[in-house]
Design a protein around this motif. Sequence first.
Motif, PDB file in Angstrom:
ATOM      1  N   UNK A  11       8.378  -4.303  17.310  1.00 35.57           N
ATOM      2  CA  UNK A  11       8.209  -5.670  17.778  1.00 35.57           C
ATOM      3  C   UNK A  11       7.806  -6.592  16.655  1.00 35.57           C
ATOM      4  N   UNK A  12       8.149  -8.009  17.128  1.00 34.47           N
ATOM      5  CA  UNK A  12       7.839  -9.039  16.046  1.00 34.47           C
ATOM      6  C   UNK A  12       6.577  -9.430  15.488  1.00 34.47           C
ATOM      7  N   UNK A  13       6.280  -9.812  14.478  1.00 36.00           N
ATOM      8  CA  UNK A  13       4.950 -10.415  14.300  1.00 36.00           C
ATOM      9  C   UNK A  13       4.655 -11.553  14.690  1.00 36.00           C
ATOM     10  N   UNK A  14       3.484 -11.996  15.458  1.00 37.95           N
ATOM     11  CA  UNK A  14       3.656 -13.495  15.872  1.00 37.95           C
ATOM     12  C   UNK A  14       3.701 -14.663  14.777  1.00 37.95           C
ATOM     13  N   UNK A  15       3.621 -14.256  13.702  1.00 40.43           N
ATOM     14  CA  UNK A  15       3.967 -15.182  12.650  1.00 40.43           C
ATOM     15  C   UNK A  15       5.103 -15.565  12.361  1.00 40.43           C
ATOM     16  N   UNK A  45       5.473   8.315  -7.441  1.00 37.73           N
ATOM     17  CA  UNK A  45       5.992   7.095  -7.342  1.00 37.73           C
ATOM     18  C   UNK A  45       5.057   6.262  -6.149  1.00 37.73           C
ATOM     19  N   UNK A  46       4.849   5.004  -6.198  1.00 33.69           N
ATOM     20  CA  UNK A  46       4.242   4.318  -5.287  1.00 33.69           C
ATOM     21  C   UNK A  46       4.987   2.934  -5.166  1.00 33.69           C
ATOM     22  N   UNK A  47       5.451   2.390  -4.099  1.00 37.17           N
ATOM     23  CA  UNK A  47       6.112   1.207  -3.888  1.00 37.17           C
ATOM     24  C   UNK A  47       5.413   0.725  -2.629  1.00 37.17           C
ATOM     25  N   UNK A  48       4.370  -0.117  -2.770  1.00 36.31           N
ATOM     26  CA  UNK A  48       3.294  -0.320  -1.662  1.00 36.31           C
ATOM     27  C   UNK A  48       3.460  -1.880  -1.578  1.00 36.31           C
ATOM     28  N   UNK A  73       4.235  -6.306   7.382  1.00 38.42           N
ATOM     29  CA  UNK A  73       3.594  -4.969   6.781  1.00 38.42           C
ATOM     30  C   UNK A  73       3.511  -3.863   7.901  1.00 38.42           C
ATOM     31  N   UNK A  74       3.406  -4.411   9.257  1.00 32.30           N
ATOM     32  CA  UNK A  74       3.081  -3.289  10.349  1.00 32.30           C
ATOM     33  C   UNK A  74       4.351  -2.480  10.382  1.00 32.30           C
ATOM     34  N   UNK A  75       5.530  -3.283  10.237  1.00 30.74           N
ATOM     35  CA  UNK A  75       6.673  -2.417  10.645  1.00 30.74           C
ATOM     36  C   UNK A  75       7.318  -1.952   9.411  1.00 30.74           C
ATOM     37  N   UNK A  76       6.834  -2.422   8.228  1.00 29.90           N
ATOM     38  CA  UNK A  76       7.452  -1.889   6.792  1.00 29.90           C
ATOM     39  C   UNK A  76       7.134  -0.409   6.667  1.00 29.90           C
TER      40      UNK A  76
END
Length: 155
Positions: free
Chosen positions: A16-20, A43-46, A65-68
């Motif tokens: 779902x979409x972010x309100x922003x 590795x880290x890709x954060x 960030x929530x969907x990524x």
Amino acid sequence: MRVRVHRLESGEPPRGRDDAAEGLTYFSVRVTVENRGDRPFCIHVEDGQIDVRTGPDGESALIDWRNSQFIEGFDVYPLRRATAVLYAAGPEAALSQVDVQVQLRVDEEWAGRRLWAGGVGVHEGATGAPAGAGRDSLAQQVSVFLQEQAEEGTA
């Protein structure tokens, strides 16, 4: 290590979409890290290591960030890859020009920044230019530059 940004495409995020993001158009991009060395690397890709800009003025895209899906402390063995999927949103008119900057962390050391340039719909000739004209020139030059930088980084 090779860092590749690919599969930039428009589409809604899975949770779902972010309100922003109201009034913005969602797109996703994949960041793949490939180990071309002879030993494993952690590795880290954060969040905070990827910056996405849209349009000719380089406005910051909204990163969801929530969907990524990020890479957090993953051991990539030789000839293996790990992929992060980033969901972001921006004004639809600005999505024909998207810049993605990635700064990878490998074994707790920061690698140099890598920049990728492209756009949603560029391959469709949406700008009125012949199909692929912009991509074949600028994007190809950027791709060659990034490959050269990645090869220098593993030497």
